[in-house]
Design an enzyme around this catalytic site. Sequence first.
Site, short mmCIF file in Angstrom:
data_model
loop_
_atom_site.label_atom_id
_atom_site.label_comp_id
_atom_site.label_asym_id
_atom_site.label_seq_id
_atom_site.Cartn_x
_atom_site.Cartn_y
_atom_site.Cartn_z
N LYS A 189 25.01 31.92 55.75
CA LYS A 189 24.72 33.29 55.36
C LYS A 189 24.05 34.07 56.51
O LYS A 189 23.51 33.47 57.44
CB LYS A 189 23.84 33.30 54.10
CG LYS A 189 24.48 32.54 52.91
CD LYS A 189 25.82 33.09 52.54
CE LYS A 189 26.44 32.66 51.23
NZ LYS A 189 26.57 31.31 50.81
C1 LIG Z 1 26.77 30.92 49.24
C2 LIG Z 1 27.20 31.50 47.96
C3 LIG Z 1 26.64 31.09 46.73
C4 LIG Z 1 25.75 29.92 46.54
O1 LIG Z 1 24.75 29.77 47.39
P1 LIG Z 1 24.17 28.31 47.75
O2 LIG Z 1 22.94 28.68 48.49
O3 LIG Z 1 25.20 27.64 48.61
O4 LIG Z 1 23.91 27.57 46.50
C5 LIG Z 1 27.04 31.75 45.59
N1 LIG Z 1 27.92 32.75 45.62
C6 LIG Z 1 28.48 33.16 46.76
C7 LIG Z 1 29.45 34.30 46.72
C8 LIG Z 1 28.16 32.54 47.97
O5 LIG Z 1 28.76 32.94 49.08
#
Ligand SMILES: *Cc1c(COP(=O)(O)O)cnc(C)c1O
Length: 390
Positions: A189
């Site tokens: 992210k």
């Molecule tokens: C990364 C992501 C998640 C979940 O996040 P985690 O930290 O990996 O549990 C949920 N929804 C979307 C759209 C994502 O890109």
Amino acid sequence: MTTNESQLPFIPFTRPHFDQETIDAVAQVLRSGWVTSGPKLAEFEATLSEYFGGRPVRCFANGTATMKIALQVAGIGPGDEVITTPISWVATSNVILSVGATPVFVDIDPVTRNIDLNKVSAAITPKTRAIMPVYLAGLPVDMDHLYSLAKEHNLRVIEDAAQAFGSQWQGQKIGSIGDLVSFSFQANKNLSTVEGGCLVLNNADEAKLAEKLRLQGLTRQGMDGMDVDVLGGKDNLTDVNAVIGLHQLKQLPAFQARRSALARQYFDVIRSELKTAGLEQLKLELPVENFSDSNWHMFQVVLPLDQLNVDRAQIMTELKDQGIGTGVHYPIITGFTLYQKLGYQTQSTPNAQRIGRSILTLPLFPGMADEDIGRIARTLIAILKNHLKN
Ligand SMILES: *Cc1c(COP(=O)(O)O)cnc(C)c1O
């Protein structure tokens, strides 16, 4: 460094960036004697709250736990329906199932690749309790439209803004407005704590409940008092992660500027390369050219599979052989075995069906060089040209 046939350095589709200051700060936390949730978490939450205009913020071990707790805070459970998109990381709909509720998938807009808000009303039933939009690649939906739907039908909104940290809507930060807004700080992210997430809430009562839910349902009183009045999990964020987040937050404006600059180059170079290659008729779909709202979490193209004699996997393999990493974000959720067994059908959302098969994430991360964009665009277009149906 990984090399390839062309002997050029391998470009992954993304790569997190942690500077020396961050690494030193982590070492300091490790030496401090307090490594799990403590002062750094409190500081990170306070800083995030300030960032989101003073709204309460609580952090969790990951984005998935954050969204699950958001659903619990909204009181969503068995018998409830939650409207969402079939083009997302499967966590989005998995958390709806995990609280005992039912995901209802509405097709996407093929241009934004986000849930088509014009199709939401038709999916609302007496059981509908919430809408859970996803801001794919960091592009928000039309927030006025989203919240007018929620108001009209008396629904909660749980924004899966996992990819949208730093994104905006008409000059306001995503998270600074709206109902419950969930972010992920997973390694890919824009802002990463390695793993982690945060939830922006509406008031102190919701924040209190979220705190309980992330730690066994526990409340403490006085020196030795403890009580558990709800079932909570073990979803707290550690100080090690929180201190990384504090340092990432400082670098976010620079990360953001670099992502936007690289995305602009993609548009320019892809268009000029298509022209040079005489491929103006190629229906390669580019993202929405939005430089005011999107945080450019990803740069995704939709491949013109109808015009090609190979599938996406072959294109990805050939790019990889040329030292270019790509990703798929995402295959359609309703095509997964679990969801098929639950009776969902991919045909009911035709835009998502097509885009889930043909979307491709090209490399985009702040550490990329300008030259990388040209190399990636030229390589992709040469591969596509090579595989045109005649
Ligand atoms: C990364 C992501 C998640 C979940 O996040 P985690 O930290 O990996 O549990 C949920 N929804 C979307 C759209 C994502 O890109």
